[in-house]
Design a protein around this motif. Structure first.
Motif, PDB file in Angstrom:
ATOM      1  N   ARG B  37       8.680  33.400  55.017  1.00 47.70           N
ATOM      2  CA  ARG B  37       9.028  32.516  53.905  1.00 47.70           C
ATOM      3  C   ARG B  37       7.772  31.828  53.409  1.00 47.70           C
ATOM      4  O   ARG B  37       6.865  31.554  54.186  1.00 47.70           O
ATOM      5  CB  ARG B  37      10.045  31.465  54.350  1.00 47.70           C
ATOM      6  N   ASP B  38       7.741  31.551  52.101  1.00 40.02           N
ATOM      7  CA  ASP B  38       6.566  30.901  51.512  1.00 40.02           C
ATOM      8  C   ASP B  38       6.452  29.458  51.978  1.00 40.02           C
ATOM      9  O   ASP B  38       7.457  28.799  52.228  1.00 40.02           O
ATOM     10  CB  ASP B  38       6.665  30.914  49.983  1.00 40.02           C
ATOM     11  N   GLY B  39       5.215  28.972  52.054  1.00 39.61           N
ATOM     12  CA  GLY B  39       4.990  27.561  52.333  1.00 39.61           C
ATOM     13  C   GLY B  39       5.131  26.745  51.059  1.00 39.61           C
ATOM     14  O   GLY B  39       5.334  27.297  49.972  1.00 39.61           O
ATOM     15  N   ASP B  40       5.004  25.427  51.184  1.00 37.44           N
ATOM     16  CA  ASP B  40       5.186  24.544  50.034  1.00 37.44           C
ATOM     17  C   ASP B  40       4.246  24.879  48.885  1.00 37.44           C
ATOM     18  O   ASP B  40       4.638  24.837  47.723  1.00 37.44           O
ATOM     19  CB  ASP B  40       4.976  23.082  50.461  1.00 37.44           C
ATOM     20  N   ILE B  43       5.517  27.826  46.948  1.00 36.50           N
ATOM     21  CA  ILE B  43       6.733  27.479  46.227  1.00 36.50           C
ATOM     22  C   ILE B  43       6.372  26.655  44.990  1.00 36.50           C
ATOM     23  O   ILE B  43       6.866  26.900  43.891  1.00 36.50           O
ATOM     24  CB  ILE B  43       7.699  26.680  47.122  1.00 36.50           C
ATOM     25  N   SER B  46       4.974  28.812  42.343  1.00 38.80           N
ATOM     26  CA  SER B  46       6.030  29.575  41.688  1.00 38.80           C
ATOM     27  C   SER B  46       6.757  28.717  40.651  1.00 38.80           C
ATOM     28  O   SER B  46       7.066  29.171  39.544  1.00 38.80           O
ATOM     29  CB  SER B  46       7.001  30.085  42.757  1.00 38.80           C
ATOM     30  N   LEU B  47       7.015  27.450  41.012  1.00 41.83           N
ATOM     31  CA  LEU B  47       7.658  26.536  40.057  1.00 41.83           C
ATOM     32  C   LEU B  47       6.743  26.289  38.863  1.00 41.83           C
ATOM     33  O   LEU B  47       7.191  26.263  37.713  1.00 41.83           O
ATOM     34  CB  LEU B  47       7.987  25.213  40.759  1.00 41.83           C
ATOM     35  N   THR B  50       6.792  29.325  36.551  1.00 40.08           N
ATOM     36  CA  THR B  50       8.062  29.408  35.829  1.00 40.08           C
ATOM     37  C   THR B  50       8.122  28.364  34.712  1.00 40.08           C
ATOM     38  O   THR B  50       8.506  28.674  33.580  1.00 40.08           O
ATOM     39  CB  THR B  50       9.234  29.181  36.801  1.00 40.08           C
ATOM     40  N   TYR B 133      17.146  21.507  43.298  1.00 38.76           N
ATOM     41  CA  TYR B 133      15.721  21.566  43.632  1.00 38.76           C
ATOM     42  C   TYR B 133      15.407  20.588  44.750  1.00 38.76           C
ATOM     43  O   TYR B 133      14.668  20.892  45.669  1.00 38.76           O
ATOM     44  CB  TYR B 133      14.869  21.194  42.413  1.00 38.76           C
ATOM     45  N   ARG B 136      15.921  21.380  48.278  1.00 41.49           N
ATOM     46  CA  ARG B 136      15.058  22.453  48.772  1.00 41.49           C
ATOM     47  C   ARG B 136      13.713  21.879  49.218  1.00 41.49           C
ATOM     48  O   ARG B 136      13.484  20.674  49.060  1.00 41.49           O
ATOM     49  CB  ARG B 136      14.900  23.505  47.662  1.00 41.49           C
ATOM     50  N   PRO B 137      12.836  22.715  49.794  1.00 39.13           N
ATOM     51  CA  PRO B 137      11.657  22.152  50.467  1.00 39.13           C
ATOM     52  C   PRO B 137      10.786  21.209  49.634  1.00 39.13           C
ATOM     53  O   PRO B 137      10.328  20.213  50.139  1.00 39.13           O
ATOM     54  CB  PRO B 137      10.867  23.405  50.867  1.00 39.13           C
ATOM     55  N   LEU B 138      10.534  21.524  48.351  1.00 42.49           N
ATOM     56  CA  LEU B 138       9.632  20.668  47.576  1.00 42.49           C
ATOM     57  C   LEU B 138      10.206  19.263  47.433  1.00 42.49           C
ATOM     58  O   LEU B 138      11.381  19.101  47.133  1.00 42.49           O
ATOM     59  CB  LEU B 138       9.398  21.254  46.186  1.00 42.49           C
ATOM     60  N   SER B 139       9.348  18.255  47.615  1.00 42.22           N
ATOM     61  CA  SER B 139       9.803  16.874  47.492  1.00 42.22           C
ATOM     62  C   SER B 139       9.936  16.510  46.018  1.00 42.22           C
ATOM     63  O   SER B 139       9.444  17.220  45.130  1.00 42.22           O
ATOM     64  CB  SER B 139       8.805  15.947  48.153  1.00 42.22           C
TER      65      SER B 139
END
Lengths: 297, 308
Positions: B37-40, B43, B46-47, B50, B133, B136-139
């Motif tokens: 899985r990708d780390g922060d 991610i 990627s955001l 997008t 969102y 999910r992992p991102l704060s």
């Protein structure tokens, strides 16, 4: 959790294990607040919580890596397709692109949105939206899912479908589920364990089977109407069984030791030419916990 | 695939099979994922990508591509014409400097920022998908900062595109490479500052006024109308021989700040009341940095609150 003027949750101590755990309570009982605290989205005023071994106050990012969350409210942007949206959220959970695409397609099929996945979410019905919300909660293969009122706004048929899916997540997919509802009857069908919240305090927490197998009583139903039912009741009483009418059936209270209830019922029915429909244990309903009004904590 | 043909007896293929196989529906059911899985950081990237694509309507409906690309076309057109003029008449310098060009198309740049900020900031807040969102992992902080960075990048691309056309065109027309490069490099920090300020202001407004229309109108008001009004103030101040008033009024508009600093840097922008003296110049720099930074803090707070 203290919202200033409103204390949403107080003195709550509970443990949630594998399988499906139902979290029941009236609107405003604190179900959603509990889930948000567990996700680290809200900080509790005091106390601590651990999810999958991670402390929610310190390691909420780790918690959010491994859980899936389906919120209660509408949370889908109207201008993207379900497929694109679920793929994007899979990426946001850290899945590589190819895996995200593959899993999004798989999950959308599993929740029953195979044909419609390229349609814009804005065109979805309530039932389809709930499925899409469920799909995004599962797409990253979480180790635990929080489902906040998944049956909200669904018609009876879709409600059954959704509950069946919830059950499958816990049993077939082997992902522990914490599911909330304000309807006890729903959760008794799918949960292994039920937690009941009332006004932010714990009313009861125990295995579903414990809720249901407490009475030991039997329900006996015969063909015909009230006359036949009452005849059965009188004759059973005459045969020494404590009983009373209960809707269309006669409820036989737990008999004295040494009496074979089934044999007595068979004889009474045969002697009076009644048509026996069924004999079943009286499971009772989870609602009884409320009507009994006894907090068992 | 593995389905036996009906003419063959199933056990002929599977001699050891106890039960005859009569046909298989491949219900692969639920599959676990145990891969990496990708780390922060990945991610977040990627955001970022997008959101940046979405600012230009890429990955969205066909209709949402129209406005950003129309604006981009309009802002490139004068640059192309200027390059043509320079080449045709053999000028020995650009018709406009790079910094001055951006000032000329300030209406287009402002409209671009105002119209595209809502796609990055209003959409998820309004539909409340922001909660998905934040679960999910991102704060919340990272999520807000990444979106801001994407909008700032989108604005920067919009500002830089015509400047690059001018630069490349100028070099092809045999303008002095040293002069052109210097002029271009002078414009670059101003472009960065402008993109950051525009992203902050329009992003904050878009996150507050969740309806797209309100957000666009509010942003245009804050960026363009205020700027025009302040230009009027500056003109009047110069007329009444009170340049200080004009200089101070310039502190309140991103365009006035950038143009004021451009004139200090001698980047070829005409300003009625340019900032005079070290104190005023520092005030301009400080005001620009604050105008870029403060709304970002507010954006972070806005995203934090959205999760509750």
């Amino acid at each position: 959790m203290d919202f200033g003027r409103v204390v949403a949750l107080s003195d709550l101590t509970l443990q949630v294990g594998p399988g499906v755990t139902g979290l029941v309570g009236a609107n405003g009982a604190g179900k959603s607040t509990l889930i948000k605290i567990l996700l680290g989205l809200q900080a509790p005023t005091s106390g601590r919580a651990t999810v999958l071994g991670h402390d929610v106050a310190q390691d909420s990012a780790l918690v959010r890596r491994v859980v899936g969350y389906m919120p209660e409210h509408d949370c889908l942007p109207p201008d993207v397709s379900a497929s694109d949206f679920v793929v994007h959220l899979a990426r946001m959970s850290g899945l590589p692109v190819a895996v995200a695409r593959e899993r999004a397609a798989d999950i959308l099929r599993i929740v029953g949105l195979d044909e419609e996945r390229y349609r814009l979410l804005g065109t979805y019905s309530t039932g389809m939206k709930q499925r899409a919300k469920l799909a995004q909660a599962l797409v990253h293969d979480p180790e635990l899912v929080f489902l906040d009122e998944p049956t909200n706004g669904l018609d009876p048929a879709s409600r059954m479908d959704m509950l069946r899916l919830v059950r499958r997540i816990g049993t077939d997919f082997k992902i522990p589920v914490l599911v909330t509802s304000h309807l006890l009857g729903e959760l008794e069908k799918v949960s292994d364990h039920v937690v009941i919240l009332d006004a932010g305090t714990l009313l009861r927490s125990s295995a579903t089977s414990q809720f249901l197998d407490v009475s030991g009583a039997l329900l006996v139903e015969v063909l015909g109407g009230v006359a036949e039912r009452d005849l059965l009741g009188q004759e059973l009483a005459a045969a020494g069984l404590p009983c009373r009418p209960h809707h269309r059936t006669v409820r036989v209270d737990p008999p004295p030791k040494g009496v074979d209830v089934h044999r007595v019922v068979r004889d009474v029915v045969a002697d009076h030419g009644l048509g026996l429909v069924r004999i079943e244990p009286d499971h009772g309903h989870l609602e009884d916990v409320f009507t009994e009004g006894v907090p068992h904590v | 695939m593995s389905e036996p043909s009906p003419t063959q007896h199933p056990t002929a293929q599977h001699p050891t099979a106890q039960q005859p196989v009569t046909g298989v529906i491949h219900d692969i059911g639920y599959r676990r994922y145990t891969g990496p899985r990708d780390g922060d950081a990945r991610i977040a990237f990627s955001l970022y990508v997008t959101a940046l694509k979405h600012a230009y309507g890429l990955g969205r409906s066909g209709r949402s591509k129209v406005l950003p690309f129309l604006l981009l076309g309009l802002t490139l057109l004068p640059a192309v014409i200027m390059v043509g003029v320079v080449a045709m008449f053999g000028f020995d310098e650009q018709v406009r400097t790079y910094a001055a060009y951006t000032n000329t198309v300030q209406v287009l740049v402002s409209i671009f920022a105002a119209s595209q900020a809502p796609t990055i900031f209003s959409r998820d807040l309004r539909s409340r998908s922001i909660v998905l969102y934040l679960a999910r992992p991102l704060s919340a902080r990272t999520s807000a900062l990444v979106r801001w960075a994407a909008l700032a990048t989108a604005c920067l691309i919009f500002i830089l595109a015509p400047q690059l056309v001018l630069y490349v065109g100028g070099l092809l027309s045999r303008l002095d490479a040293g002069d052109e490069t210097l002029s271009f490099l002078k414009a670059l920090p101003l472009d960065l500052l402008l993109a950051a300020m525009l992203a902050s202001i329009t992003g904050l407004i878009a996150s507050m006024a969740l309806r797209r229309g309100f957000a666009v109108v509010g942003s245009i008001l804050a960026v363009l109308v205020v700027s025009t009004a302040l230009s009027a103030v500056q003109a009047i101040a110069a007329e009444f021989d009170s340049p200080r008033t004009g200089e101070i009024s310039g502190l309140f508009s991103p365009w006035a700040l950038v143009n004021g600093l451009a004139s200090v840097m001698d980047a070829g922008v005409e300003v009625i009341t340019p900032p005079q003296g070290a104190v005023m110049v520092s005030a301009y720099v400080l005001a620009a940095l604050l105008m870029a930074a403060l709304p970002v803090l507010a954006l972070v707070a806005r995203f934090r609150k959205a999760g509750r």
